[in-house]
Design a protein around this motif. Structure first.
Motif, mmCIF file in Angstrom:
data_model
loop_
_atom_site.group_PDB
_atom_site.id
_atom_site.type_symbol
_atom_site.label_atom_id
_atom_site.label_comp_id
_atom_site.label_asym_id
_atom_site.label_seq_id
_atom_site.Cartn_x
_atom_site.Cartn_y
_atom_site.Cartn_z
ATOM 1 N N ALA A 62 44.192 94.080 -20.131
ATOM 2 C CA ALA A 62 45.141 94.160 -19.022
ATOM 3 C C ALA A 62 44.752 93.160 -17.942
ATOM 4 O O ALA A 62 43.579 93.049 -17.580
ATOM 5 C CB ALA A 62 45.159 95.569 -18.445
ATOM 6 N N ARG A 63 45.741 92.431 -17.441
ATOM 7 C CA ARG A 63 45.516 91.472 -16.371
ATOM 8 C C ARG A 63 46.617 91.639 -15.324
ATOM 9 O O ARG A 63 47.760 91.937 -15.668
ATOM 10 C CB ARG A 63 45.510 90.046 -16.908
ATOM 11 C CG ARG A 63 44.341 89.749 -17.838
ATOM 12 C CD ARG A 63 44.449 88.378 -18.440
ATOM 13 N NE ARG A 63 43.296 88.069 -19.289
ATOM 14 C CZ ARG A 63 43.212 87.012 -20.077
ATOM 15 N NH1 ARG A 63 44.209 86.151 -20.130
ATOM 16 N NH2 ARG A 63 42.137 86.811 -20.803
ATOM 17 N N GLU A 64 46.242 91.402 -14.087
ATOM 18 C CA GLU A 64 47.203 91.536 -12.989
ATOM 19 C C GLU A 64 47.537 90.166 -12.411
ATOM 20 O O GLU A 64 46.666 89.316 -12.257
ATOM 21 C CB GLU A 64 46.641 92.457 -11.906
ATOM 22 C CG GLU A 64 46.511 93.903 -12.372
ATOM 23 C CD GLU A 64 46.056 94.842 -11.279
ATOM 24 O OE1 GLU A 64 46.808 95.781 -10.949
ATOM 25 O OE2 GLU A 64 44.950 94.634 -10.759
ATOM 26 N N PHE A 65 48.813 89.985 -12.094
ATOM 27 C CA PHE A 65 49.300 88.713 -11.572
ATOM 28 C C PHE A 65 50.125 88.966 -10.316
ATOM 29 O O PHE A 65 50.689 90.052 -10.124
ATOM 30 C CB PHE A 65 50.171 87.990 -12.604
ATOM 31 C CG PHE A 65 49.466 87.661 -13.884
ATOM 32 C CD1 PHE A 65 48.809 86.446 -14.039
ATOM 33 C CD2 PHE A 65 49.458 88.561 -14.943
ATOM 34 C CE1 PHE A 65 48.159 86.132 -15.225
ATOM 35 C CE2 PHE A 65 48.808 88.257 -16.135
ATOM 36 C CZ PHE A 65 48.162 87.035 -16.270
ATOM 37 N N TRP A 66 50.189 87.929 -9.460
ATOM 38 C CA TRP A 66 51.059 87.974 -8.284
ATOM 39 C C TRP A 66 52.259 87.093 -8.603
ATOM 40 O O TRP A 66 52.122 85.897 -8.827
ATOM 41 C CB TRP A 66 50.315 87.465 -7.066
ATOM 42 C CG TRP A 66 51.040 87.675 -5.779
ATOM 43 C CD1 TRP A 66 51.687 86.732 -5.039
ATOM 44 C CD2 TRP A 66 51.197 88.905 -5.073
ATOM 45 N NE1 TRP A 66 52.237 87.292 -3.913
ATOM 46 C CE2 TRP A 66 51.955 88.626 -3.907
ATOM 47 C CE3 TRP A 66 50.795 90.214 -5.305
ATOM 48 C CZ2 TRP A 66 52.298 89.604 -2.979
ATOM 49 C CZ3 TRP A 66 51.136 91.199 -4.380
ATOM 50 C CH2 TRP A 66 51.873 90.899 -3.243
ATOM 51 N N PHE A 67 53.444 87.704 -8.682
ATOM 52 C CA PHE A 67 54.638 86.981 -9.106
ATOM 53 C C PHE A 67 55.769 87.207 -8.123
ATOM 54 O O PHE A 67 56.270 88.329 -7.969
ATOM 55 C CB PHE A 67 55.063 87.452 -10.506
ATOM 56 C CG PHE A 67 56.333 86.834 -11.025
ATOM 57 C CD1 PHE A 67 56.341 85.528 -11.506
ATOM 58 C CD2 PHE A 67 57.522 87.549 -11.017
ATOM 59 C CE1 PHE A 67 57.513 84.953 -11.977
ATOM 60 C CE2 PHE A 67 58.702 86.979 -11.475
ATOM 61 C CZ PHE A 67 58.694 85.685 -11.960
ATOM 62 N N LYS A 69 59.423 95.594 -10.582
ATOM 63 C CA LYS A 69 59.216 95.913 -9.184
ATOM 64 C C LYS A 69 57.728 95.797 -8.891
ATOM 65 O O LYS A 69 56.905 95.686 -9.795
ATOM 66 C CB LYS A 69 59.701 97.339 -8.883
ATOM 67 C CG LYS A 69 61.175 97.570 -9.123
ATOM 68 C CD LYS A 69 61.551 99.006 -8.847
ATOM 69 C CE LYS A 69 63.037 99.256 -9.095
ATOM 70 N NZ LYS A 69 63.400 100.678 -8.843
ATOM 71 N N ASP A 70 57.355 95.824 -7.634
ATOM 72 C CA ASP A 70 55.957 95.732 -7.261
ATOM 73 C C ASP A 70 55.181 96.882 -7.898
ATOM 74 O O ASP A 70 55.552 98.042 -7.773
ATOM 75 C CB ASP A 70 55.813 95.795 -5.737
ATOM 76 C CG ASP A 70 54.388 95.560 -5.281
ATOM 77 O OD1 ASP A 70 53.743 94.628 -5.785
ATOM 78 O OD2 ASP A 70 53.914 96.323 -4.425
ATOM 79 N N GLY A 71 54.100 96.551 -8.620
ATOM 80 C CA GLY A 71 53.286 97.572 -9.256
ATOM 81 C C GLY A 71 53.672 97.884 -10.695
ATOM 82 O O GLY A 71 53.011 98.700 -11.344
ATOM 83 N N ASP A 72 54.731 97.259 -11.211
ATOM 84 C CA ASP A 72 55.160 97.520 -12.586
ATOM 85 C C ASP A 72 54.221 96.871 -13.606
ATOM 86 O O ASP A 72 53.421 95.992 -13.291
ATOM 87 C CB ASP A 72 56.593 97.001 -12.804
ATOM 88 C CG ASP A 72 57.648 97.989 -12.363
ATOM 89 O OD1 ASP A 72 57.275 99.044 -11.833
ATOM 90 O OD2 ASP A 72 58.836 97.706 -12.529
ATOM 91 N N VAL A 73 54.389 97.314 -14.864
ATOM 92 C CA VAL A 73 53.559 96.811 -15.968
ATOM 93 C C VAL A 73 54.473 96.269 -17.054
ATOM 94 O O VAL A 73 55.483 96.882 -17.383
ATOM 95 C CB VAL A 73 52.674 97.942 -16.547
ATOM 96 C CG1 VAL A 73 51.798 97.398 -17.681
ATOM 97 C CG2 VAL A 73 51.807 98.553 -15.454
#
Length: 221
Positions: free
Chosen positions: A104-109, A217-221
């Motif tokens: 799992a990786r998190e991105f700012w989009f 939306k913000d926080g979605d996966v």
């Protein structure tokens, strides 16, 4: 477990959730603020102690089974270890081998924090269903599935693609489904109106990913 007996004379050591397992999974659950880690608690049996770890990977059911398997190997080989050190090792483990296997990786989009769970390595019906279960877990939050064809399934191919698509359509935890490949296109066409607007087919993986991101939306996966 496999429906077969071990070779004659071979010693057996069982791992899993059952009461008769030598290395037993006592509990597993999503962990972390975003639910993208896995808390695993194991009883190593034989008075060796317990392991309590937060593994840096989502999908707590599969992660717990893999952790139990690894610990069972240590026990079977008679390796001298400290359960506390083992807990720390599992909690801090990371490897390039995880790429495509649930990392799992998190991105700012575009002003939104979006997490991506990568399950692209040699996907099959079993691993895909497990990934969808992780995606739809309430602890993870809103999920969007981007799916490509599963290959080498032989005569079961059409049924398996239909089953995966149906699972997505019926699961309220999955907000949108974006499909790539001729096999999923056929599955979507077979669903007809039942698919509604939740599922879309794309002729290019980049287009599918872009459509999924646009719906996040913000926080979605």
């Amino acid at each position: 477990t496999l429906p077969r007996r071990p070779p004659t004379g071979a010693e057996t050591l069982l791992f899993g959730r059952g009461a008769g397992c030598d290395v037993r999974i006592l509990a597993s659950a999503p962990a972390g603020e975003d639910g993208l880690r896995s808390r695993v608690e194991l009883d190593l049996g034989g008075g060796l102690g317990r392991v309590d770890a937060q593994v840096c990977q989502p999908g707590h059911r599969n992660v717990a089974e893999n952790a139990a398997a690894a610990c069972a190997v240590l026990v079977a080989l008679g390796v001298d270890f400290d359960p506390a050190v083992l807990s720390t090792g599992l909690s801090t483990f990371t490897s390039s081998l995880q790429d495509g296997r649930g990392r799992a990786r998190e991105f700012w989009f575009e002003g939104k924090a979006v997490a991506v769970i990568d399950e692209t390595y040699n996907s099959n019906p079993t691993s895909t269903m497990a990934a969808l279960a992780t995606l739809s877990d309430p602890a993870v939050g809103g999920g969007h599935a981007v799916l490509g064809d599963m290959l080498e399934l032989g005569e079961a191919s059409a049924d398996q693609h239909a089953a995966v698509l149906r699972r997505c359509l019926q699961d309220r935890g999955i907000r949108s489904v974006h499909l790539v490949g001729s096999l999923f296109r056929e599955a979507l066409e077979a669903e007809g109106r039942a698919a509604g607007t939740k599922a879309r087919w794309h002729d290019d993986p980049r287009a599918a990913a872009a459509a999924a991101l646009a719906g996040c939306k913000d926080g979605d996966v």
